[in-house]
Write an enzyme that holds these catalytic residues in place. Structure first.
Site, PDB file in Angstrom:
ATOM      1  N   ALA A 191       0.865  -1.179   0.000  1.00  0.00           N
ATOM      2  CA  ALA A 191       0.000   0.000   0.000  1.00  0.00           C
ATOM      3  C   ALA A 191       0.900   1.227   0.000  1.00  0.00           C
ATOM      4  O   ALA A 191       2.056   1.159   0.424  1.00  0.00           O
ATOM      5  CB  ALA A 191      -0.883  -0.017   1.231  1.00  0.00           C
TER       6      ALA A 191
ATOM      7  N   GLY B 244       0.561  -5.092   0.786  1.00  0.00           N
ATOM      8  CA  GLY B 244      -0.594  -5.147  -0.113  1.00  0.00           C
ATOM      9  C   GLY B 244      -0.284  -5.818  -1.445  1.00  0.00           C
ATOM     10  O   GLY B 244      -1.188  -6.310  -2.125  1.00  0.00           O
TER      11      GLY B 244
ATOM     12  N   GLU C 210       4.269  -5.361   7.327  1.00  0.00           N
ATOM     13  CA  GLU C 210       3.477  -4.315   7.984  1.00  0.00           C
ATOM     14  C   GLU C 210       3.897  -4.030   9.415  1.00  0.00           C
ATOM     15  O   GLU C 210       3.820  -2.893   9.885  1.00  0.00           O
ATOM     16  CB  GLU C 210       1.979  -4.687   7.966  1.00  0.00           C
ATOM     17  CG  GLU C 210       1.302  -4.518   6.617  1.00  0.00           C
ATOM     18  CD  GLU C 210       1.424  -5.726   5.703  1.00  0.00           C
ATOM     19  OE1 GLU C 210       2.226  -6.632   6.026  1.00  0.00           O
ATOM     20  OE2 GLU C 210       0.730  -5.766   4.691  1.00  0.00           O
TER      21      GLU C 210
ATOM     22  N   GLU D 112      -0.622  -9.372  -0.803  1.00  0.00           N
ATOM     23  CA  GLU D 112      -2.061  -9.591  -0.570  1.00  0.00           C
ATOM     24  C   GLU D 112      -2.862  -9.597  -1.870  1.00  0.00           C
ATOM     25  O   GLU D 112      -3.752 -10.424  -2.052  1.00  0.00           O
ATOM     26  CB  GLU D 112      -2.581  -8.520   0.407  1.00  0.00           C
ATOM     27  CG  GLU D 112      -2.029  -8.741   1.813  1.00  0.00           C
ATOM     28  CD  GLU D 112      -2.295  -7.576   2.756  1.00  0.00           C
ATOM     29  OE1 GLU D 112      -1.898  -6.442   2.422  1.00  0.00           O
ATOM     30  OE2 GLU D 112      -2.892  -7.790   3.819  1.00  0.00           O
TER      31      GLU D 112
HETATM   32  N1  CO8 Z   1       4.626   3.138  -0.636  1.00  0.00           N
HETATM   33  C1  CO8 Z   1       5.063   4.311  -1.136  1.00  0.00           C
HETATM   34  N2  CO8 Z   1       6.240   4.445  -1.776  1.00  0.00           N
HETATM   35  C2  CO8 Z   1       7.007   3.363  -1.916  1.00  0.00           C
HETATM   36  C3  CO8 Z   1       6.622   2.116  -1.408  1.00  0.00           C
HETATM   37  C4  CO8 Z   1       5.354   2.017  -0.745  1.00  0.00           C
HETATM   38  N3  CO8 Z   1       4.868   0.866  -0.275  1.00  0.00           N
HETATM   39  N4  CO8 Z   1       7.603   1.218  -1.689  1.00  0.00           N
HETATM   40  C5  CO8 Z   1       8.555   1.886  -2.347  1.00  0.00           C
HETATM   41  N5  CO8 Z   1       8.213   3.178  -2.479  1.00  0.00           N
HETATM   42  C6  CO8 Z   1       8.966   4.243  -3.133  1.00  0.00           C
HETATM   43  C7  CO8 Z   1      10.149   4.684  -2.289  1.00  0.00           C
HETATM   44  O1  CO8 Z   1       9.746   5.625  -1.295  1.00  0.00           O
HETATM   45  C8  CO8 Z   1      11.057   5.285  -3.346  1.00  0.00           C
HETATM   46  O2  CO8 Z   1      10.560   6.571  -3.668  1.00  0.00           O
HETATM   47  P1  CO8 Z   1      11.613   7.794  -3.953  1.00  0.00           P
HETATM   48  O3  CO8 Z   1      12.377   7.353  -5.169  1.00  0.00           O
HETATM   49  O4  CO8 Z   1      10.708   8.961  -4.197  1.00  0.00           O
HETATM   50  O5  CO8 Z   1      12.471   7.896  -2.740  1.00  0.00           O
HETATM   51  C9  CO8 Z   1      10.809   4.394  -4.560  1.00  0.00           C
HETATM   52  O6  CO8 Z   1       9.564   3.734  -4.324  1.00  0.00           O
HETATM   53  C10 CO8 Z   1      11.872   3.330  -4.745  1.00  0.00           C
HETATM   54  O7  CO8 Z   1      11.991   2.612  -3.521  1.00  0.00           O
HETATM   55  P2  CO8 Z   1      13.371   2.436  -2.733  1.00  0.00           P
HETATM   56  O8  CO8 Z   1      14.309   3.569  -3.008  1.00  0.00           O
HETATM   57  O9  CO8 Z   1      13.052   2.163  -1.296  1.00  0.00           O
HETATM   58  O10 CO8 Z   1      13.946   1.135  -3.448  1.00  0.00           O
HETATM   59  P3  CO8 Z   1      14.904   0.028  -2.822  1.00  0.00           P
HETATM   60  O11 CO8 Z   1      15.356  -0.816  -3.970  1.00  0.00           O
HETATM   61  O12 CO8 Z   1      15.950   0.638  -1.969  1.00  0.00           O
HETATM   62  O13 CO8 Z   1      13.949  -0.856  -1.876  1.00  0.00           O
HETATM   63  C11 CO8 Z   1      11.926  -2.001  -1.260  1.00  0.00           C
HETATM   64  C12 CO8 Z   1      12.855  -1.577  -2.405  1.00  0.00           C
HETATM   65  C13 CO8 Z   1      12.640  -3.044  -0.379  1.00  0.00           C
HETATM   66  C14 CO8 Z   1      10.685  -2.621  -1.874  1.00  0.00           C
HETATM   67  C15 CO8 Z   1      11.571  -0.776  -0.402  1.00  0.00           C
HETATM   68  O14 CO8 Z   1      11.081   0.246  -1.271  1.00  0.00           O
HETATM   69  C16 CO8 Z   1      10.522  -1.012   0.634  1.00  0.00           C
HETATM   70  O15 CO8 Z   1      10.813  -1.577   1.682  1.00  0.00           O
HETATM   71  N6  CO8 Z   1       9.270  -0.562   0.378  1.00  0.00           N
HETATM   72  C17 CO8 Z   1       8.194  -0.634   1.310  1.00  0.00           C
HETATM   73  C18 CO8 Z   1       7.676  -2.039   1.424  1.00  0.00           C
HETATM   74  C19 CO8 Z   1       6.580  -2.111   2.446  1.00  0.00           C
HETATM   75  O16 CO8 Z   1       6.774  -1.860   3.632  1.00  0.00           O
HETATM   76  N7  CO8 Z   1       5.381  -2.510   2.006  1.00  0.00           N
HETATM   77  C20 CO8 Z   1       4.240  -2.632   2.862  1.00  0.00           C
HETATM   78  C21 CO8 Z   1       3.484  -1.369   2.859  1.00  0.00           C
HETATM   79  S1  CO8 Z   1       2.178  -1.422   4.049  1.00  0.00           S
HETATM   80  C22 CO8 Z   1       0.999  -2.329   3.293  1.00  0.00           C
HETATM   81  O17 CO8 Z   1       1.093  -2.775   2.177  1.00  0.00           O
HETATM   82  C23 CO8 Z   1      -0.195  -2.538   4.125  1.00  0.00           C
HETATM   83  C24 CO8 Z   1      -1.381  -3.111   3.344  1.00  0.00           C
HETATM   84  C25 CO8 Z   1      -2.614  -2.980   4.182  1.00  0.00           C
HETATM   85  C26 CO8 Z   1      -2.924  -1.523   4.398  1.00  0.00           C
HETATM   86  C27 CO8 Z   1      -4.225  -1.391   5.088  1.00  0.00           C
HETATM   87  C28 CO8 Z   1      -4.630   0.089   5.125  1.00  0.00           C
HETATM   88  C29 CO8 Z   1      -5.963   0.241   5.655  1.00  0.00           C
END
Ligand code: CO8
Length: 258
Positions: free
Chosen positions: A64, A109, A132, A112
């Site tokens: 998400a 997500g 999460e 999911e």
């Molecule tokens: N949301 C928003 N932006 C994201 C996300 C995300 N989930 N994942 C990556 N990005 C963005 C980064 O902020 C970055 O943006 P910018 O270039 O502007 O800085 C860009 O994508 C590239 O990402 P990274 O620089 O971090 O790339 P890396 O190769 O270093 O890392 C990863 C890749 C490991 C995938 C890393 O980006 C990461 O850990 N991302 C987050 C993963 C995460 O925690 N996902 C779970 C999110 S929570 C969720 O899904 C909950 C679902 C249920 C929600 C219920 C709500 C009611």
């Protein structure tokens, strides 16, 4: 559609989540588009299998959209969860088979939404996880429910409690991914599987999807009763008559129902 791309060819729709700048993260607008897209697909006779994937070579869906959630109130969080619930339900309940082509990170997500699909094919660079609890939340798009149903309670709890990311091979080993293929071959592999499914009785496939999905959520006796009812329904189709007659007449069947 701003965040999705759909291409339809030979009765196969390829739906691509297209937000590469945030690794195809799911914001509310994208979730709403997924809901609308799969509502449209459900009524289309020219689509028999859907392949859902993410744009680029790095991520399927990295979760998400954290930038949208960071300042959300509890009520907004719940609303986002409900939009995802509706969108994923459309994927799960549409009459067509939906194959997730997991072409990279499938986190939160992302993992999911792949689990709302019928089948997951992972590229060799894919990584799955439910991170999460790193963010102070829990899986909110069905992860606590669908992951436990797919890989069992113990493995689901370990993945969710540790937030560990697992490789495509490990996802295959525990039954989260059906197959692992080289990234360059991923979409072709999914299309070949789609072609094989399309060559079968589409209505029969659709009834089997319904029977498995609904049956797993009810007691065994109710599931078996549902299966018997759907089995009876299949006897009303052209494909049942044609499939059985073709077998007895030793000729290829011409299956057409949907
Ligand atoms: N949301 C928003 N932006 C994201 C996300 C995300 N989930 N994942 C990556 N990005 C963005 C980064 O902020 C970055 O943006 P910018 O270039 O502007 O800085 C860009 O994508 C590239 O990402 P990274 O620089 O971090 O790339 P890396 O190769 O270093 O890392 C990863 C890749 C490991 C995938 C890393 O980006 C990461 O850990 N991302 C987050 C993963 C995460 O925690 N996902 C779970 C999110 S929570 C969720 O899904 C909950 C679902 C249920 C929600 C219920 C709500 C009611």
């Amino acid at each position: 559609m701003e965040n999705l791309v759909m291409e339809v060819e030979n009765e196969i729709a390829v739906v691509t989540i297209n937000r590469p700048k945030s690794l195809n993260s799911l914001n509310s607008a994208t979730l709403q588009e997924i809901y609308e897209c799969f509502t449209d697909i459900a009524s289309r006779k020219d689509i028999k299998v859907v392949i859902l994937t993410g744009s680029g070579q790095k991520a399927f869906v990295a979760g998400a959209d954290i930038s949208e959630m960071v300042n959300a109130t509890p009520a907004e969080g719940k609303t986002m969860g409900m939009v995802a619930y509706k969108a994923f339900k459309q994927i799960e309940e549409c009459p067509q088979v939906v194959i997730a082509a997991v072409n990279g990170y499938a986190l939160g997500g992302g993992c999911e939404i792949s689990m709302a699909c019928d089948i997951r094919i992972a590229s060799d660079n894919a990584k799955f996880g439910q991170p999460e609890v790193n963010l102070g939340i829990l899986p909110g798009f069905g992860g606590t429910q669908r992951l436990a149903r797919l890989v069992g309670k113990g493995r689901a709890k370990e993945l969710i409690f540790t937030a560990d990311m697992i490789s495509a091979e490990e996802a295959y080993r525990i039954g989260l991914a059906n197959h692992v293929v080289p990234q360059a071959e991923l979409i072709d592999y999914c299309k070949e599987m789609a072609k094989k499914i399309i060559s079968k009785a589409s209505y029969g496939v659709s009834l089997a999807k319904q029977s498995i999905n609904v049956g797993l959520d009810v007691d065994l006796a109710s599931g078996l009763q549902l299966e018997a009812n759907l089995f009876g329904l299949a006897f009303s189709t052209h494909d049942k008559k044609e499939g059985m007659n073709a077998f007895l007449e030793k000729r290829p069947a011409e299956l057409t129902d949907f």
